[in-house]
Scaffold this motif. Sequence first.
Motif, PDB file in Angstrom:
ATOM      1  N   LYS A 184       3.290  31.209  35.201  1.00 56.65           N
ATOM      2  CA  LYS A 184       3.217  32.004  33.973  1.00 56.65           C
ATOM      3  C   LYS A 184       4.527  31.849  33.195  1.00 56.65           C
ATOM      4  O   LYS A 184       5.605  32.027  33.756  1.00 56.65           O
ATOM      5  CB  LYS A 184       2.952  33.477  34.296  1.00 56.65           C
ATOM      6  N   ILE A 185       4.389  31.517  31.921  1.00 54.19           N
ATOM      7  CA  ILE A 185       5.537  31.282  31.053  1.00 54.19           C
ATOM      8  C   ILE A 185       5.434  32.174  29.828  1.00 54.19           C
ATOM      9  O   ILE A 185       4.352  32.331  29.242  1.00 54.19           O
ATOM     10  CB  ILE A 185       5.606  29.803  30.614  1.00 54.19           C
ATOM     11  N   TRP A 186       6.558  32.757  29.424  1.00 56.21           N
ATOM     12  CA  TRP A 186       6.631  33.540  28.191  1.00 56.21           C
ATOM     13  C   TRP A 186       7.507  32.794  27.202  1.00 56.21           C
ATOM     14  O   TRP A 186       8.696  32.599  27.449  1.00 56.21           O
ATOM     15  CB  TRP A 186       7.184  34.922  28.487  1.00 56.21           C
ATOM     16  N   ASP A 187       6.912  32.371  26.090  1.00 52.37           N
ATOM     17  CA  ASP A 187       7.670  31.774  24.979  1.00 52.37           C
ATOM     18  C   ASP A 187       7.889  32.891  23.965  1.00 52.37           C
ATOM     19  O   ASP A 187       7.048  33.154  23.113  1.00 52.37           O
ATOM     20  CB  ASP A 187       6.880  30.611  24.373  1.00 52.37           C
ATOM     21  N   ALA A 188       9.026  33.567  24.074  1.00 52.83           N
ATOM     22  CA  ALA A 188       9.324  34.757  23.268  1.00 52.83           C
ATOM     23  C   ALA A 188      10.007  34.348  21.968  1.00 52.83           C
ATOM     24  O   ALA A 188      11.025  33.667  21.981  1.00 52.83           O
ATOM     25  CB  ALA A 188      10.216  35.706  24.062  1.00 52.83           C
ATOM     26  N   GLY A 189       9.441  34.794  20.848  1.00 51.89           N
ATOM     27  CA  GLY A 189       9.946  34.355  19.560  1.00 51.89           C
ATOM     28  C   GLY A 189       9.505  32.939  19.262  1.00 51.89           C
ATOM     29  O   GLY A 189      10.294  32.084  18.868  1.00 51.89           O
ATOM     30  N   CYS A 190       8.217  32.681  19.448  1.00 53.94           N
ATOM     31  CA  CYS A 190       7.689  31.308  19.378  1.00 53.94           C
ATOM     32  C   CYS A 190       7.595  30.776  17.962  1.00 53.94           C
ATOM     33  O   CYS A 190       7.351  29.581  17.764  1.00 53.94           O
ATOM     34  CB  CYS A 190       6.328  31.237  20.054  1.00 53.94           C
ATOM     35  N   SER A 191       7.727  31.643  16.969  1.00 56.05           N
ATOM     36  CA  SER A 191       7.668  31.251  15.562  1.00 56.05           C
ATOM     37  C   SER A 191       6.357  30.504  15.285  1.00 56.05           C
ATOM     38  O   SER A 191       5.301  30.898  15.754  1.00 56.05           O
ATOM     39  CB  SER A 191       8.896  30.416  15.192  1.00 56.05           C
ATOM     40  N   SER A 192       6.431  29.404  14.542  1.00 58.84           N
ATOM     41  CA  SER A 192       5.217  28.715  14.090  1.00 58.84           C
ATOM     42  C   SER A 192       4.654  27.721  15.093  1.00 58.84           C
ATOM     43  O   SER A 192       3.723  26.989  14.795  1.00 58.84           O
ATOM     44  CB  SER A 192       5.477  28.018  12.748  1.00 58.84           C
ATOM     45  N   GLY A 193       5.220  27.667  16.300  1.00 57.45           N
ATOM     46  CA  GLY A 193       4.564  26.954  17.386  1.00 57.45           C
ATOM     47  C   GLY A 193       5.149  25.619  17.798  1.00 57.45           C
ATOM     48  O   GLY A 193       4.664  25.002  18.755  1.00 57.45           O
ATOM     49  N   GLU A 194       6.198  25.155  17.116  1.00 56.67           N
ATOM     50  CA  GLU A 194       6.750  23.854  17.471  1.00 56.67           C
ATOM     51  C   GLU A 194       7.279  23.840  18.908  1.00 56.67           C
ATOM     52  O   GLU A 194       7.050  22.881  19.656  1.00 56.67           O
ATOM     53  CB  GLU A 194       7.871  23.462  16.496  1.00 56.67           C
ATOM     54  N   GLU A 195       7.969  24.903  19.306  1.00 51.24           N
ATOM     55  CA  GLU A 195       8.474  24.979  20.677  1.00 51.24           C
ATOM     56  C   GLU A 195       7.323  25.127  21.675  1.00 51.24           C
ATOM     57  O   GLU A 195       7.341  24.530  22.755  1.00 51.24           O
ATOM     58  CB  GLU A 195       9.436  26.155  20.819  1.00 51.24           C
ATOM     59  N   LEU A 196       6.322  25.893  21.301  1.00 51.69           N
ATOM     60  CA  LEU A 196       5.156  26.086  22.165  1.00 51.69           C
ATOM     61  C   LEU A 196       4.486  24.757  22.486  1.00 51.69           C
ATOM     62  O   LEU A 196       4.197  24.458  23.654  1.00 51.69           O
ATOM     63  CB  LEU A 196       4.163  27.023  21.473  1.00 51.69           C
ATOM     64  N   PHE A 197       4.236  23.937  21.478  1.00 52.60           N
ATOM     65  CA  PHE A 197       3.583  22.650  21.710  1.00 52.60           C
ATOM     66  C   PHE A 197       4.503  21.698  22.477  1.00 52.60           C
ATOM     67  O   PHE A 197       4.024  20.880  23.273  1.00 52.60           O
ATOM     68  CB  PHE A 197       3.119  22.038  20.395  1.00 52.60           C
ATOM     69  N   SER A 198       5.801  21.816  22.261  1.00 49.55           N
ATOM     70  CA  SER A 198       6.748  21.008  23.036  1.00 49.55           C
ATOM     71  C   SER A 198       6.651  21.350  24.513  1.00 49.55           C
ATOM     72  O   SER A 198       6.623  20.457  25.376  1.00 49.55           O
ATOM     73  CB  SER A 198       8.179  21.245  22.530  1.00 49.55           C
ATOM     74  N   LEU A 199       6.606  22.645  24.821  1.00 50.04           N
ATOM     75  CA  LEU A 199       6.474  23.078  26.214  1.00 50.04           C
ATOM     76  C   LEU A 199       5.149  22.594  26.808  1.00 50.04           C
ATOM     77  O   LEU A 199       5.102  22.135  27.959  1.00 50.04           O
ATOM     78  CB  LEU A 199       6.559  24.602  26.301  1.00 50.04           C
ATOM     79  N   ALA A 200       4.081  22.711  26.035  1.00 59.72           N
ATOM     80  CA  ALA A 200       2.758  22.303  26.522  1.00 59.72           C
ATOM     81  C   ALA A 200       2.716  20.808  26.831  1.00 59.72           C
ATOM     82  O   ALA A 200       2.148  20.385  27.853  1.00 59.72           O
ATOM     83  CB  ALA A 200       1.691  22.670  25.494  1.00 59.72           C
ATOM     84  N   ILE A 201       3.320  20.003  25.970  1.00 61.20           N
ATOM     85  CA  ILE A 201       3.359  18.557  26.204  1.00 61.20           C
ATOM     86  C   ILE A 201       4.148  18.243  27.468  1.00 61.20           C
ATOM     87  O   ILE A 201       3.745  17.413  28.295  1.00 61.20           O
ATOM     88  CB  ILE A 201       3.972  17.837  24.980  1.00 61.20           C
ATOM     89  N   LEU A 202       5.269  18.927  27.638  1.00 63.50           N
ATOM     90  CA  LEU A 202       6.092  18.739  28.836  1.00 63.50           C
ATOM     91  C   LEU A 202       5.288  19.063  30.092  1.00 63.50           C
ATOM     92  O   LEU A 202       5.287  18.298  31.067  1.00 63.50           O
ATOM     93  CB  LEU A 202       7.323  19.647  28.737  1.00 63.50           C
ATOM     94  N   LEU A 203       4.596  20.185  30.072  1.00 60.91           N
ATOM     95  CA  LEU A 203       3.801  20.611  31.226  1.00 60.91           C
ATOM     96  C   LEU A 203       2.663  19.638  31.505  1.00 60.91           C
ATOM     97  O   LEU A 203       2.363  19.325  32.664  1.00 60.91           O
ATOM     98  CB  LEU A 203       3.251  22.013  30.979  1.00 60.91           C
ATOM     99  N   LYS A 204       2.040  19.141  30.451  1.00 56.47           N
ATOM    100  CA  LYS A 204       0.944  18.186  30.624  1.00 56.47           C
ATOM    101  C   LYS A 204       1.446  16.916  31.307  1.00 56.47           C
ATOM    102  O   LYS A 204       0.809  16.400  32.239  1.00 56.47           O
ATOM    103  CB  LYS A 204       0.323  17.848  29.270  1.00 56.47           C
ATOM    104  N   GLU A 205       2.587  16.424  30.868  1.00 57.13           N
ATOM    105  CA  GLU A 205       3.105  15.178  31.421  1.00 57.13           C
ATOM    106  C   GLU A 205       3.572  15.326  32.860  1.00 57.13           C
ATOM    107  O   GLU A 205       3.620  14.341  33.606  1.00 57.13           O
ATOM    108  CB  GLU A 205       4.236  14.647  30.534  1.00 57.13           C
ATOM    109  N   GLU A 206       3.902  16.548  33.234  1.00 56.81           N
ATOM    110  CA  GLU A 206       4.310  16.794  34.627  1.00 56.81           C
ATOM    111  C   GLU A 206       3.151  17.283  35.489  1.00 56.81           C
ATOM    112  O   GLU A 206       3.353  17.712  36.628  1.00 56.81           O
ATOM    113  CB  GLU A 206       5.472  17.794  34.665  1.00 56.81           C
ATOM    114  N   GLY A 207       1.941  17.248  34.934  1.00 55.14           N
ATOM    115  CA  GLY A 207       0.746  17.606  35.694  1.00 55.14           C
ATOM    116  C   GLY A 207       0.595  19.084  35.983  1.00 55.14           C
ATOM    117  O   GLY A 207      -0.096  19.466  36.938  1.00 55.14           O
ATOM    118  N   LEU A 208       1.215  19.949  35.136  1.00 56.75           N
ATOM    119  CA  LEU A 208       1.218  21.390  35.418  1.00 56.75           C
ATOM    120  C   LEU A 208       0.446  22.214  34.390  1.00 56.75           C
ATOM    121  O   LEU A 208       0.265  23.418  34.592  1.00 56.75           O
ATOM    122  CB  LEU A 208       2.665  21.907  35.470  1.00 56.75           C
ATOM    123  N   LEU A 209      -0.004  21.600  33.328  1.00 58.04           N
ATOM    124  CA  LEU A 209      -0.589  22.373  32.232  1.00 58.04           C
ATOM    125  C   LEU A 209      -1.831  23.135  32.652  1.00 58.04           C
ATOM    126  O   LEU A 209      -2.037  24.287  32.251  1.00 58.04           O
ATOM    127  CB  LEU A 209      -0.913  21.448  31.053  1.00 58.04           C
TER     128      LEU A 209
END
Length: 276
Positions: A105-130
Amino acid sequence: MKLENEAHFEQDVEELIKEIHAQYGYDFSGYARASVYRRIKRFLGQKHLTSMDALRQALSTDSYFFEIFLQEVTVNVTEMFRDPSFFLSLRENVLPILSTYPFIKIWDAGCSSGEELFSLAILLKEEGLLDRTKIYATDINQRVLKQAKEGIFSAANMPAYTSAYYAAGGKQEFSSYYSSNYGSVKFDSSLVKNVIIYPHNLATDFSFNEFHLIVCRNVLIYFNRELQERVFKLFDESMVSLGYLALGKKETLAMSEISSNYNFVDKQNRIYRKIN
């Protein structure tokens, strides 16, 4: 544009902050004043308002105008893979540990318009954790949350985002994550299938879950010391034992009452781990 003298202006801002809290429930009392003053002055100029009284009248009678005001006063500066070394450190130092958990479970606090959120999601996908990760993405500003849900960003930013992605250890063709259309790009919605996006006010709201990783970067620099401490305690209450906290490069736990509960994982990139 001429404003009242500085002392009068600052007094008017304090009254405005109280009125906004009473009418709309948003509490800006803990925000760093230099930033608030600067943004309100800029807003007055943009809207051709010649006095604070005119601003207060408009905000008290027009809720849509307040949403526009909120967009300006809250800080929404963000980009994908901002500070690539941070995301590379997450990839190398944090995700291998989180991969040992059955569910993350991850909390992206103050995520704004989502650029950081999608960056985290891509990272997790590439590491097989998404697929076994739930991300809670929150912000005070509901207009930017709508943007985050849509996952649509300007195509003009993609060259810079692509470079940052590869600097963060990217493993695929960055363009494979989005489709282009008339000057904008839309990121693959499967990246956020396990994401919950909703409003949360760090200044007034409470803990709502326990997390293995809390990311709150370049938000606390706009808060005063008292509000920073409130947020640090909120994060501490929301953190599992041995969980990770990620702050912006200009933010630190050093002066916080909870600092003894954490050790550095990566000092340069402000990644901490809860030890107590």
